[in-house]
Design an enzyme around this catalytic site. Structure first.
Site, PDB file in Angstrom:
ATOM      1  N   HIS A 188      -4.558   0.328  15.953  1.00  0.00           N
ATOM      2  CA  HIS A 188      -5.907   0.717  16.411  1.00  0.00           C
ATOM      3  C   HIS A 188      -6.871  -0.461  16.424  1.00  0.00           C
ATOM      4  O   HIS A 188      -8.062  -0.269  16.616  1.00  0.00           O
ATOM      5  CB  HIS A 188      -6.451   1.839  15.518  1.00  0.00           C
ATOM      6  CG  HIS A 188      -6.625   1.445  14.082  1.00  0.00           C
ATOM      7  ND1 HIS A 188      -5.569   1.268  13.229  1.00  0.00           N
ATOM      8  CD2 HIS A 188      -7.732   1.158  13.355  1.00  0.00           C
ATOM      9  CE1 HIS A 188      -6.012   0.906  12.039  1.00  0.00           C
ATOM     10  NE2 HIS A 188      -7.319   0.813  12.088  1.00  0.00           N
ATOM     11  N   HIS A 231      -1.047   3.633   6.118  1.00  0.00           N
ATOM     12  CA  HIS A 231      -1.320   4.931   5.484  1.00  0.00           C
ATOM     13  C   HIS A 231      -0.604   6.059   6.231  1.00  0.00           C
ATOM     14  O   HIS A 231      -0.224   7.060   5.626  1.00  0.00           O
ATOM     15  CB  HIS A 231      -2.832   5.239   5.496  1.00  0.00           C
ATOM     16  CG  HIS A 231      -3.633   4.489   4.477  1.00  0.00           C
ATOM     17  ND1 HIS A 231      -3.127   4.042   3.283  1.00  0.00           N
ATOM     18  CD2 HIS A 231      -4.941   4.122   4.471  1.00  0.00           C
ATOM     19  CE1 HIS A 231      -4.089   3.437   2.588  1.00  0.00           C
ATOM     20  NE2 HIS A 231      -5.194   3.463   3.301  1.00  0.00           N
TER      21      HIS A 231
HETATM   22  P1  CND Z   1      -5.549  -3.941   2.358  1.00  0.00           P
HETATM   23  O1  CND Z   1      -4.376  -3.211   1.854  1.00  0.00           O
HETATM   24  O2  CND Z   1      -5.367  -5.213   3.102  1.00  0.00           O
HETATM   25  O3  CND Z   1      -6.574  -4.251   1.153  1.00  0.00           O
HETATM   26  C1  CND Z   1      -6.707  -3.406   0.039  1.00  0.00           C
HETATM   27  C2  CND Z   1      -6.935  -4.273  -1.192  1.00  0.00           C
HETATM   28  O4  CND Z   1      -7.135  -3.406  -2.304  1.00  0.00           O
HETATM   29  C3  CND Z   1      -5.763  -5.182  -1.547  1.00  0.00           C
HETATM   30  O5  CND Z   1      -6.212  -6.506  -1.684  1.00  0.00           O
HETATM   31  C4  CND Z   1      -5.243  -4.607  -2.859  1.00  0.00           C
HETATM   32  O6  CND Z   1      -4.731  -5.598  -3.737  1.00  0.00           O
HETATM   33  C5  CND Z   1      -6.489  -3.967  -3.432  1.00  0.00           C
HETATM   34  N1  CND Z   1      -6.223  -2.901  -4.399  1.00  0.00           N
HETATM   35  C6  CND Z   1      -5.214  -1.982  -4.394  1.00  0.00           C
HETATM   36  N2  CND Z   1      -5.325  -1.162  -5.451  1.00  0.00           N
HETATM   37  C7  CND Z   1      -6.405  -1.576  -6.140  1.00  0.00           C
HETATM   38  C8  CND Z   1      -7.038  -1.129  -7.348  1.00  0.00           C
HETATM   39  N3  CND Z   1      -6.552  -0.079  -8.037  1.00  0.00           N
HETATM   40  N4  CND Z   1      -8.130  -1.782  -7.778  1.00  0.00           N
HETATM   41  C9  CND Z   1      -8.632  -2.846  -7.102  1.00  0.00           C
HETATM   42  N5  CND Z   1      -8.070  -3.319  -5.962  1.00  0.00           N
HETATM   43  C10 CND Z   1      -6.979  -2.686  -5.486  1.00  0.00           C
HETATM   44  O7  CND Z   1      -6.350  -2.877   3.261  1.00  0.00           O
HETATM   45  P2  CND Z   1      -7.425  -3.063   4.433  1.00  0.00           P
HETATM   46  O8  CND Z   1      -8.438  -4.054   4.027  1.00  0.00           O
HETATM   47  O9  CND Z   1      -6.723  -3.165   5.738  1.00  0.00           O
HETATM   48  O10 CND Z   1      -8.065  -1.590   4.392  1.00  0.00           O
HETATM   49  C11 CND Z   1      -8.767  -1.154   3.232  1.00  0.00           C
HETATM   50  C12 CND Z   1      -9.012   0.341   3.304  1.00  0.00           C
HETATM   51  O11 CND Z   1      -9.904   0.602   4.394  1.00  0.00           O
HETATM   52  C13 CND Z   1      -7.759   1.152   3.592  1.00  0.00           C
HETATM   53  O12 CND Z   1      -7.813   2.390   2.896  1.00  0.00           O
HETATM   54  C14 CND Z   1      -7.856   1.400   5.080  1.00  0.00           C
HETATM   55  O13 CND Z   1      -7.094   2.512   5.471  1.00  0.00           O
HETATM   56  C15 CND Z   1      -9.330   1.623   5.193  1.00  0.00           C
HETATM   57  C16 CND Z   1      -9.887   1.585   6.585  1.00  0.00           C
HETATM   58  C17 CND Z   1     -11.048   2.301   6.815  1.00  0.00           C
HETATM   59  C18 CND Z   1     -11.602   2.289   8.074  1.00  0.00           C
HETATM   60  C19 CND Z   1     -12.889   3.017   8.307  1.00  0.00           C
HETATM   61  O14 CND Z   1     -13.323   3.128   9.452  1.00  0.00           O
HETATM   62  N6  CND Z   1     -13.553   3.497   7.268  1.00  0.00           N
HETATM   63  C20 CND Z   1     -10.988   1.583   9.105  1.00  0.00           C
HETATM   64  N7  CND Z   1      -9.844   0.902   8.855  1.00  0.00           N
HETATM   65  C21 CND Z   1      -9.304   0.871   7.616  1.00  0.00           C
HETATM   66 ZN    ZN Z   2      -8.438   0.042  10.492  1.00  0.00          ZN
END
Ligand code: CND
Ligand code: ZN
Ligand code: ZN
Length: 365
Positions: A58, A42
């Site tokens: 991280h 991101h």
């Molecule tokens: P990753 O990209 O591996 O997974 C995202 C999934 O979403 C994929 O399997 C995609 O195919 C799917 N996807 C994409 N678009 C759509 C849609 N329109 N509808 C349904 N499915 C879809 O990401 P990740 O698992 O590493 O991380 C997921 C999110 O969590 C991401 O935004 C990341 O930045 C965030 C995150 C949050 C935190 C926190 O503390 N809240 C910590 N780390 C990561």
């Molecule tokens: Zn993360």
């Protein structure tokens, strides 16, 4: 000021600081590992705005190389996990029993700097910024004492690095933030490393129905393996996905989780909750400069909308316990790790994430 080694050597350790700025660069060789999370990507895409140049990463595990003055909770040689949400123990959030988002978290207007306002990385004489107080795509990093947790020395670092973000973030969103109850119905939007960890958390909490939602059907087999009872692809329906979910669940789910980082799916996740008591948790990082317009009637009629950073865990307290639970086989990490690559193949790891071919790639040094 600290200088980034200009050549890659196959070592990595963590230099831990409280007050001291001058870190000594010593060759304390330990193999460590760091996972690639979507939040790192991101920053590259601009969805998460950070100052550049920056050292990303991280989600890691490493070994303390040296400590600054006054550091007492870790010593050189300790195995540790850096904490992208620190636990200073002194701020209002740390003193409250309710949340985990320590005010020292490296987000917001001062992002990219240590809590004392400095950066400890330089390259060719120019400042390089920290990422989320951790910066783990590097052989050596510097973290504040509040942002590192000592873990069981027997823990395999190339697995437990996932406890530094993806696993704990998803698992805690279900157990800590939503507090999913036995017999409940859950929907998880996004089946990456974080979303699959939500699936695991819902399963451990005793949810009787776990509906996994993703536009990449290749993610479904693993979701089922980890506890999903149903897997659906929004592209297979000619109506909005929240309507599909409401029909499937006789009026909506008890808990939904957005684990993608898109505003349209955040709204869909709220809308698929049951009126009166449904709870939706935003886990995906909200994309920069985007706002949500939604029907407030959704909240008026009793749904709740929450957010969860690092799974709601008070990090320094929780991470050693999560590692202990992993060692006791309370949960698994292996299914989340689809690729283990040498650090030099970091770009391949990012390509695997962007093309939907990996869950987690772990880079080893
Ligand atoms: P990753 O990209 O591996 O997974 C995202 C999934 O979403 C994929 O399997 C995609 O195919 C799917 N996807 C994409 N678009 C759509 C849609 N329109 N509808 C349904 N499915 C879809 O990401 P990740 O698992 O590493 O991380 C997921 C999110 O969590 C991401 O935004 C990341 O930045 C965030 C995150 C949050 C935190 C926190 O503390 N809240 C910590 N780390 C990561
Ligand atoms: Zn993360
Ligand atoms: Zn704090």
């Amino acid at each position: 000021m600290r200088t980034i080694p200009q050549t890659l050597s196959l070592t990595f350790s963590i230099v831990c600081h409280k007050t001291d700025i001058k870190a000594l660069h010593r060759n304390f060789h330990q193999i460590v590992a760091t996972g690639i999370c979507r939040s790192d990507d991101h920053v590259v895409s601009g969805a998460l705005v950070m100052p550049f140049p920056i050292i990303l990463g991280h989600e890691a595990a490493g070994v303390v190389e040296s400590v600054g003055q006054g550091v007492t909770s870790v010593k050189p040689g300790d195995k540790v996990i850096p904490l992208f949400v620190p636990q200073c123990g002194e701020c209002k959030s740390c003193l409250s029993t309710k949340g985990n988002l320590c005010s020292k978290t490296d987000l917001g207007s001062r992002a990219g700097l240590m809590p004392d306002g400095t950066t400890r990385f330089t390259c060719k004489g120019k400042a390089v910024y920290h990422f989320l107080g951790t910066s783990t795509f590097t052989e050596y990093t510097v973290v504040p004492e509040s942002a590192v947790a000592k873990i069981n020395p027997a823990a395999p670092l190339e697995k437990v690095c996932l406890i530094g973000c993806g696993f704990s973030t998803g698992y805690g969103a279900a157990l800590q933030t939503a507090k999913v109850e036995p017999g409940s119905t859950c929907a998880i939007f996004g089946l990456g490393g974080v979303g699959l960890s939500v699936v695991m958390g819902c399963k451990v909490a005793g949810a009787s129905r776990i509906i996994a939602v993703d536009i990449n059907k290749d993610k479904f087999a693993k979701a089922k393996q980890l506890g999903a009872t149903d897997c659906i692809n929004p592209k297979d329906f000619n109506k909005p996905i929240h309507e599909v979910l409401m029909e499937m669940t006789d009026g909506g789910v008890d808990y939904s989780f957005e684990v993608i980082g898109r505003t349209d799916t955040m709204t869909a996740a709220l809308a698929c909750c049951h009126s009166n008591y449904g709870v939706s948790v935003i886990v995906g990082v909200p994309p920069a400069a985007q706002n949500i317009t939604f029907d407030p009637m959704l909240l008026f009629t009793g749904r709740s909308w929450k957010g969860s950073v690092f799974g709601g865990w008070k990090s320094k307290d929780a991470v050693p316990k999560l590692v202990a639970d992993y060692m006791k086989k309370t949960f698994v990490l292996d299914p989340l790790i689809t690729h283990t690559l040498p650090w030099t193949k970091i770009n391949e790891g990012f390509d695997l994430l962007r093309t939907g071919k990996s869950i987690r790639s772990v880079l080893t040094f």
